[in-house]
Design a protein around this motif. Structure first.
Motif, PDB file in Angstrom:
ATOM      1  N   SER A   2       0.832  -1.199   0.000  1.00  0.00           N
ATOM      2  CA  SER A   2       0.000   0.000   0.000  1.00  0.00           C
ATOM      3  C   SER A   2       0.862   1.243   0.000  1.00  0.00           C
ATOM      4  O   SER A   2       2.012   1.238   0.423  1.00  0.00           O
ATOM      5  CB  SER A   2      -0.901   0.010   1.242  1.00  0.00           C
ATOM      6  OG  SER A   2      -0.126   0.076   2.399  1.00  0.00           O
ATOM      7  N   ASN A  39      -7.984   2.349 -13.084  1.00  0.00           N
ATOM      8  CA  ASN A  39      -8.918   2.685 -12.000  1.00  0.00           C
ATOM      9  C   ASN A  39      -8.831   4.153 -11.585  1.00  0.00           C
ATOM     10  O   ASN A  39      -9.288   4.514 -10.498  1.00  0.00           O
ATOM     11  CB  ASN A  39      -8.700   1.781 -10.783  1.00  0.00           C
ATOM     12  CG  ASN A  39      -9.114   0.357 -11.052  1.00  0.00           C
ATOM     13  OD1 ASN A  39     -10.075   0.112 -11.777  1.00  0.00           O
ATOM     14  ND2 ASN A  39      -8.376  -0.588 -10.499  1.00  0.00           N
ATOM     15  N   TRP A  40      -8.254   4.978 -12.438  1.00  0.00           N
ATOM     16  CA  TRP A  40      -8.216   6.421 -12.164  1.00  0.00           C
ATOM     17  C   TRP A  40      -9.625   6.978 -12.330  1.00  0.00           C
ATOM     18  O   TRP A  40     -10.273   6.770 -13.355  1.00  0.00           O
ATOM     19  CB  TRP A  40      -7.263   7.102 -13.132  1.00  0.00           C
ATOM     20  CG  TRP A  40      -7.180   8.592 -13.002  1.00  0.00           C
ATOM     21  CD1 TRP A  40      -7.752   9.519 -13.803  1.00  0.00           C
ATOM     22  CD2 TRP A  40      -6.486   9.321 -11.989  1.00  0.00           C
ATOM     23  NE1 TRP A  40      -7.464  10.786 -13.371  1.00  0.00           N
ATOM     24  CE2 TRP A  40      -6.691  10.697 -12.259  1.00  0.00           C
ATOM     25  CE3 TRP A  40      -5.729   8.955 -10.887  1.00  0.00           C
ATOM     26  CZ2 TRP A  40      -6.145  11.693 -11.458  1.00  0.00           C
ATOM     27  CZ3 TRP A  40      -5.191   9.944 -10.096  1.00  0.00           C
ATOM     28  CH2 TRP A  40      -5.402  11.290 -10.376  1.00  0.00           C
ATOM     29  N   ASP A  41     -10.143   7.673 -11.315  1.00  0.00           N
ATOM     30  CA  ASP A  41     -11.508   8.178 -11.396  1.00  0.00           C
ATOM     31  C   ASP A  41     -11.625   9.536 -10.734  1.00  0.00           C
ATOM     32  O   ASP A  41     -10.627  10.129 -10.295  1.00  0.00           O
ATOM     33  CB  ASP A  41     -12.502   7.184 -10.781  1.00  0.00           C
ATOM     34  CG  ASP A  41     -12.238   6.896  -9.309  1.00  0.00           C
ATOM     35  OD1 ASP A  41     -11.530   7.690  -8.650  1.00  0.00           O
ATOM     36  OD2 ASP A  41     -12.749   5.879  -8.798  1.00  0.00           O
ATOM     37  N   ASN A  43     -12.883  10.406  -7.888  1.00  0.00           N
ATOM     38  CA  ASN A  43     -12.492  10.457  -6.474  1.00  0.00           C
ATOM     39  C   ASN A  43     -10.999  10.715  -6.324  1.00  0.00           C
ATOM     40  O   ASN A  43     -10.571  11.519  -5.488  1.00  0.00           O
ATOM     41  CB  ASN A  43     -12.863   9.149  -5.770  1.00  0.00           C
ATOM     42  CG  ASN A  43     -14.341   9.009  -5.545  1.00  0.00           C
ATOM     43  OD1 ASN A  43     -15.069   9.995  -5.470  1.00  0.00           O
ATOM     44  ND2 ASN A  43     -14.819   7.780  -5.431  1.00  0.00           N
ATOM     45  N   ASP A  44     -10.189  10.026  -7.137  1.00  0.00           N
ATOM     46  CA  ASP A  44      -8.747  10.242  -7.087  1.00  0.00           C
ATOM     47  C   ASP A  44      -8.412  11.681  -7.477  1.00  0.00           C
ATOM     48  O   ASP A  44      -7.595  12.351  -6.827  1.00  0.00           O
ATOM     49  CB  ASP A  44      -8.030   9.278  -8.036  1.00  0.00           C
ATOM     50  CG  ASP A  44      -8.393   7.824  -7.768  1.00  0.00           C
ATOM     51  OD1 ASP A  44      -8.586   7.469  -6.593  1.00  0.00           O
ATOM     52  OD2 ASP A  44      -8.496   7.046  -8.730  1.00  0.00           O
ATOM     53  N   ASP A  77      -3.782   1.936  -9.738  1.00  0.00           N
ATOM     54  CA  ASP A  77      -4.909   1.457  -8.930  1.00  0.00           C
ATOM     55  C   ASP A  77      -5.082   2.252  -7.638  1.00  0.00           C
ATOM     56  O   ASP A  77      -5.241   1.688  -6.559  1.00  0.00           O
ATOM     57  CB  ASP A  77      -4.750  -0.035  -8.600  1.00  0.00           C
ATOM     58  CG  ASP A  77      -4.883  -0.910  -9.830  1.00  0.00           C
ATOM     59  OD1 ASP A  77      -5.822  -0.668 -10.601  1.00  0.00           O
ATOM     60  OD2 ASP A  77      -4.061  -1.819 -10.016  1.00  0.00           O
ATOM     61  N   SER A  79      -7.027   4.096  -4.820  1.00  0.00           N
ATOM     62  CA  SER A  79      -8.357   3.754  -4.297  1.00  0.00           C
ATOM     63  C   SER A  79      -8.842   4.813  -3.318  1.00  0.00           C
ATOM     64  O   SER A  79      -9.171   4.529  -2.176  1.00  0.00           O
ATOM     65  CB  SER A  79      -8.334   2.373  -3.615  1.00  0.00           C
ATOM     66  OG  SER A  79      -7.333   2.329  -2.602  1.00  0.00           O
ATOM     67  N   CYS A  80      -8.847   6.066  -3.760  1.00  0.00           N
ATOM     68  CA  CYS A  80      -9.361   7.156  -2.922  1.00  0.00           C
ATOM     69  C   CYS A  80     -10.884   7.090  -2.874  1.00  0.00           C
ATOM     70  O   CYS A  80     -11.528   6.693  -3.852  1.00  0.00           O
ATOM     71  CB  CYS A  80      -8.945   8.509  -3.489  1.00  0.00           C
ATOM     72  SG  CYS A  80      -7.176   8.728  -3.777  1.00  0.00           S
ATOM     73  N   ASN A  81     -11.467   7.491  -1.742  1.00  0.00           N
ATOM     74  CA  ASN A  81     -12.926   7.611  -1.672  1.00  0.00           C
ATOM     75  C   ASN A  81     -13.393   9.036  -1.915  1.00  0.00           C
ATOM     76  O   ASN A  81     -14.584   9.302  -1.944  1.00  0.00           O
ATOM     77  CB  ASN A  81     -13.461   7.072  -0.342  1.00  0.00           C
ATOM     78  CG  ASN A  81     -12.932   7.840   0.862  1.00  0.00           C
ATOM     79  OD1 ASN A  81     -12.681   9.047   0.801  1.00  0.00           O
ATOM     80  ND2 ASN A  81     -12.748   7.133   1.972  1.00  0.00           N
ATOM     81  N   CYS A  90      -4.549   7.695   0.532  1.00  0.00           N
ATOM     82  CA  CYS A  90      -5.252   6.712  -0.289  1.00  0.00           C
ATOM     83  C   CYS A  90      -4.410   5.445  -0.439  1.00  0.00           C
ATOM     84  O   CYS A  90      -3.184   5.476  -0.347  1.00  0.00           O
ATOM     85  CB  CYS A  90      -5.540   7.272  -1.679  1.00  0.00           C
ATOM     86  SG  CYS A  90      -6.497   8.808  -1.700  1.00  0.00           S
ATOM     87  N   ALA A  92      -2.914   2.361  -2.833  1.00  0.00           N
ATOM     88  CA  ALA A  92      -2.476   2.240  -4.220  1.00  0.00           C
ATOM     89  C   ALA A  92      -1.576   1.020  -4.338  1.00  0.00           C
ATOM     90  O   ALA A  92      -1.161   0.432  -3.339  1.00  0.00           O
ATOM     91  CB  ALA A  92      -1.731   3.496  -4.678  1.00  0.00           C
TER      92      ALA A  92
END
Length: 536
Positions: A2, A39-41, A43-44, A77, A79-81, A90, A92
């Motif tokens: 992580s 998975n970049w979105d 939230n990130d 990857d 994974s921030c909310n 976050c 990753a």
């Protein structure tokens, strides 16, 4: 492994037109490197913009939109909310030992001057602008449609579909909640064709008398999606704001994926069910949305087309967070502090003029039986809530199928404090338990913890009522024992049920903190529905 970034200056955007746009780079293991788009979105991107003091994301480009980076691709990857204050918070995947092409570098374009806060999505909410390195709200005085046009355009949110001002809507406070901190002192005088709010002329007219109760809010067309007549904000007929009009959605080409985007945009979780309504209205609809499922807003899923439709062609969806009513803090779903879901957030209900009729409707709506007469908890019995207080003075008759059907039900901020939050206990709730199912230590849930009932010569009549409540038979015996709870919270002196009581909550008992429990012995009950062997 992580991600644990260790420096406050370990993030930057490069090759963009400003410090608030560009390819995302992180500093790790003594070098700067990029982030893979996997998975970049949104939230990130939201966390990146927040950490850099750049407002909120406008676009989250991929495939090396700003040109291929240099060095190594260090992370993927993320994974921030979306609520984290920095990217280092976050999770990753450590990617530094794998060669990966820079053509997949992630980027972001942030708005470094204006943002919308408190709405259901990034394209609706309270208008805030950067003022001396902090965010300031705008007073609704003289903020007009042209100003809103520029705000929506700068945020890549289309055109304004609604302008929320206190005088127009008759609200006693800001529509999207009151901001904090400074209030922008000048009046913007936009023509509507500017690309950024900072390009608009300002008038240095003093606004000393303006308060946060007059913070202006905007809803843009990309944020213009809603669900109607479904009983909550998270279920109903899908409507989108297009060409200055709200349109129903035609089932033609509409998919479960499209519904998931709508639910996500409204803060309603994911799609749970999609069906033609069969009872819609109007004869004109829109169609043509083709979402991939990863979009944060329906407005990015291609352009809609208008067509003729019938009521049976219109789409009705139910999101996973459609349940707009809940009871919290009572140890189960049928007792606790009453909370309602509105405008993307949970809020409480004021106890002004609250009575048994309102409690009956609540229990009926939650399918929790009936409200227990004489068990209407005092205000904040289950602890004070937080956030807005959405409802009060409902005026229910007791026959309504939901609180929204009560004569005076209006969702608006109430003039109450959380010390007045309503609590409800319904007949289907089990506030008590026996430690071994249908036998064992007798314990009751109160104020966030389980507490033992004192023995105090508890009678078989009381044991029988408890056994029936738990579905463990019609009879019971009781013995004394030592509490198994450690540390043992203050106990109750025990129930004193009568033969005609059908529920423990109808039995007389002392209020917590006023008990007369004289020793450390607590009750242990054996119900007729349990096979047991009692030692002598």
């Amino acid at each position: 492994m992580s991600l644990q970034l260790i420096r406050p200056d370990d993030l930057r955007l490069v090759n963009g037109s400003s410090p608030c746009s560009g390819t995302v780079e992180v500093y790790r293991w003594g070098q700067w490197g990029t982030v893979a788009q996997y998975n970049w979105d949104l939230n990130d991107a939201t966390v990146v913009c927040r950490q850099l003091g750049c407002g909120s994301p406008v676009v989250t480009p991929i495939r090396a939109h700003f040109g291929e980076g240099s060095g190594r691709v260090l992370l993927r990857d993320l994974s921030c909310n979306g609520s984290e204050s920095a990217l280092r918070d976050c999770g990753a995947v450590d990617f530094r030992h794998i060669d990966f092409p820079h053509k997949f570098d992630a980027g972001v374009i942030c708005s470094d001057f204006v943002k919308l806060e408190g709405g259901a999505d990034r394209c609706s909410g309270r208008v805030e602008v950067k003022l001396n390195h902090s965010w300031a709200t705008l007073c609704d005085v003289d903020f007009d449609w042209q100003d809103a046009q520029v705000v929506c355009g700068e945020l890549d949110c289309g055109d304004p579909s609604a302008l929320h001002k206190v005088p127009h809507f008759g609200q006693g406070q800001a529509w999207f909640g009151e901001g904090s901190g400074p209030i922008w002192p000048d009046v913007f005088q936009c023509h509507g064709n500017e690309t950024q709010l900072s390009q608009c002329a300002v008038s240095p007219w003093s606004r000393a008398a303006c308060s946060h109760g007059q913070d202006v809010g905007v809803i843009c067309s990309v944020g213009g999606v809603r669900l109607l007549s479904g009983g909550s904000d998270c279920e109903g007929w899908v409507e989108v704001f297009y060409n200055q009009t709200w349109w129903r959605i035609h089932k033609k080409s509409w998919s479960f994926t499209d519904s998931s985007v709508v639910c996500r945009q409204l803060g309603c979780g994911s799609a749970a069910k999609v069906r033609p309504s069969g009872a819609g209205e109007g004869d004109r609809c829109v169609t043509g949305f083709q979402c991939s499922g990863t979009e944060a807003h329906l407005g990015t899923c291609s352009s809609p087309q208008i067509l003729t439709c019938k009521p049976r062609d219109q789409v009705f969806i139910i999101c996973t967070n459609h349940r707009s009513l809940r009871l919290v803090g009572g140890g189960g779903e049928c007792a606790g502090r009453l909370e309602v879901f509105h405008r993307g957030s949970w809020g409480t209900v004021c106890d002004d003029f609250w009575g048994l009729a309102e409690a009956q409707v609540t229990c009926r709506q939650l399918r929790c039986g009936t409200a227990l007469r004489g068990q209407n908890p005092v205000p904040a019995y289950f602890g004070p809530g937080s956030g807005p207080i959405w409802l009060g003075r409902l005026g229910c008759t007791g026959s309504e199928s939901s609180l929204w059907d009560c004569p005076s039900a209006r969702f608006e901020q109430q003039d109450c404090g959380h010390k007045e939050d309503v609590g409800v206990v319904c007949s289907e709730h089990k506030l008590l338990r026996l430690s071994e199912g249908c036998s064992g230590h007798t314990e009751v849930y109160y104020n966030g913890s389980w507490r033992s009932l004192c023995f105090n010569h508890m009678e078989k009549t009381t044991a029988a009522v408890i056994c029936r409540q738990l579905g463990c038979g019609d009879k019971g015996t009781v013995d004394e024992t030592i509490s198994r709870l450690s540390p043992e919270p203050t106990g109750n002196d025990g129930l004193k049920c009568r033969p005609h009581d059908s529920s423990p909550w109808q039995c007389p008992f002392s209020l917590w903190g006023q008990n007369t429990c004289t020793d450390t012995k607590v009750a242990k009950i054996y119900c007729s529905g349990e096979v047991y062997t009692q030692s002598t």
